[in-house]
Design a protein around this motif. Structure first.
Motif, short mmCIF file in Angstrom:
data_model
loop_
_atom_site.label_atom_id
_atom_site.label_comp_id
_atom_site.label_asym_id
_atom_site.label_seq_id
_atom_site.Cartn_x
_atom_site.Cartn_y
_atom_site.Cartn_z
N LYS A 55 0.82 -1.22 0.00
CA LYS A 55 0.00 0.00 0.00
C LYS A 55 0.85 1.27 0.00
CE LYS A 55 -3.66 -2.57 2.18
NZ LYS A 55 -3.40 -3.56 3.24
N ASP A 56 1.93 1.27 0.79
CA ASP A 56 2.69 2.53 0.92
C ASP A 56 4.20 2.29 1.00
OD1 ASP A 56 2.76 1.31 3.36
OD2 ASP A 56 2.26 3.07 4.55
N ASP A 57 4.66 1.11 0.58
CA ASP A 57 6.08 0.78 0.74
C ASP A 57 6.48 -0.18 -0.38
OD1 ASP A 57 8.62 0.41 1.94
OD2 ASP A 57 7.76 0.53 3.93
N ASP A 58 7.75 -0.62 -0.39
CA ASP A 58 8.20 -1.52 -1.45
C ASP A 58 9.19 -2.52 -0.85
OD1 ASP A 58 9.29 -2.79 -3.62
OD2 ASP A 58 9.79 -0.94 -4.71
N PRO A 59 8.92 -3.83 -0.95
CA PRO A 59 9.84 -4.83 -0.39
C PRO A 59 11.28 -4.67 -0.89
CG PRO A 59 7.80 -5.88 -1.05
CD PRO A 59 7.71 -4.45 -1.53
N ALA A 60 11.45 -4.10 -2.07
CA ALA A 60 12.81 -3.91 -2.61
C ALA A 60 13.63 -2.96 -1.74
CB ALA A 60 12.74 -3.40 -4.04
#
Ligand SMILES: [Zn+2]
Length: 240
Positions: free
Chosen positions: A116-121
């Motif tokens: 929703k508001d972040d990126d696992p990378a």
């Protein structure tokens, strides 16, 4: 001999550690023990967003926070602890991933939550001490369940007859969910031993509390003490 992840160590402003039999709470985390987010682990997939110190989270198998000075941990004794830190040190998480949690999708659930508001990378992840395929023997039916339900090559899930490789399954799922930087502590909670000290009883040579090892001993001797209250913490905190 508390274990550490090089990847999480490389994130500025985060302190972390994987507990063991003698230091169930890693020594580096003791100053924050009073701030620990308290949850009841139920082998499920609910992840609680922690806002403040010593929060009562209810039933949850994962915790996520961006609040500095709040200790997050998971308790394990053969299940797989997973620790996460965003590379900017602004957000952390911990997941309790045993076979039930892995099968039910706790890693995918965490990735969805971040989407929703972040990126696992932008995160690093560390796989902690757990039951490993050297020792982790399960029913054939459970292996079949894993092979049928997870889109993961069989040789990764099931490296030998009736053996499950929880750490390899977790790594595969983490990569598939977009977590590319993944560390693995690699210790087996069932068989890893510490350096022997002269005069110490044999059971003290094991490095970790193990549910499997304990159940086997209790099957032979019902008076043998349970491991209740003796699981190790894997945890981390954003330094205030
Ligand atoms: Zn082992």
């Amino acid at each position: 001999m508390t274990a550490y992840s090089h990847l999480i160590d490389g994130v500025a402003g985060i302190r972390h550690g994987f507990g063991d039999k003698t230091h169930m709470m890693p020594e580096a985390l003791l100053p924050w023990q009073e701030t620990l987010a308290v949850k009841k682990q139920v082998h499920g997939i609910h992840i609680h967003r922690v806002e403040g110190p010593a929060e009562q989270c209810g039933p949850a198998d994962g915790v996520l926070t961006s609040t500095p000075g709040v200790l997050l941990s998971v308790l394990t004794a053969d299940c797989l602890p997973l620790l996460f830190a965003r590379r900017d040190g602004k957000r952390i998480a911990a997941l309790h991933a045993g076979w039930r949690g892995l099968l039910a999708g706790i890693i995918e659930g965490f990735a969805d939550m971040l989407a929703k508001d972040d990126d696992p990378a932008d995160w690093v992840a560390a796989i902690g001490p757990s039951a490993r395929p050297c020792c982790y023997e399960v029913d054939e039916g459970l292996v079949e369940d894993f092979l049928a339900r997870l889109p993961i090559p069989g040789a990764i899930v099931n490296p030998a007859y009736r053996r499950l490789d929880l750490a390899a399954i977790a790594r595969y799922k983490l990569n598939a969910a977009g977590f590319q930087a993944v560390d693995d502590i690699g210790h087996c909670t069932i068989c890893a031993t510490r350096e022997e000290e002269a005069g110490t009883p044999a059971e003290h040579h094991f490095a970790y509390t193990s549910y499997r090892r304990n159940s086997k001993k209790r099957a032979l001797d019902p008076a043998y003490p349970t491991i209740s209250g003796r699981n190790q913490h894997s945890g981390l905190v954003i330094l205030p």
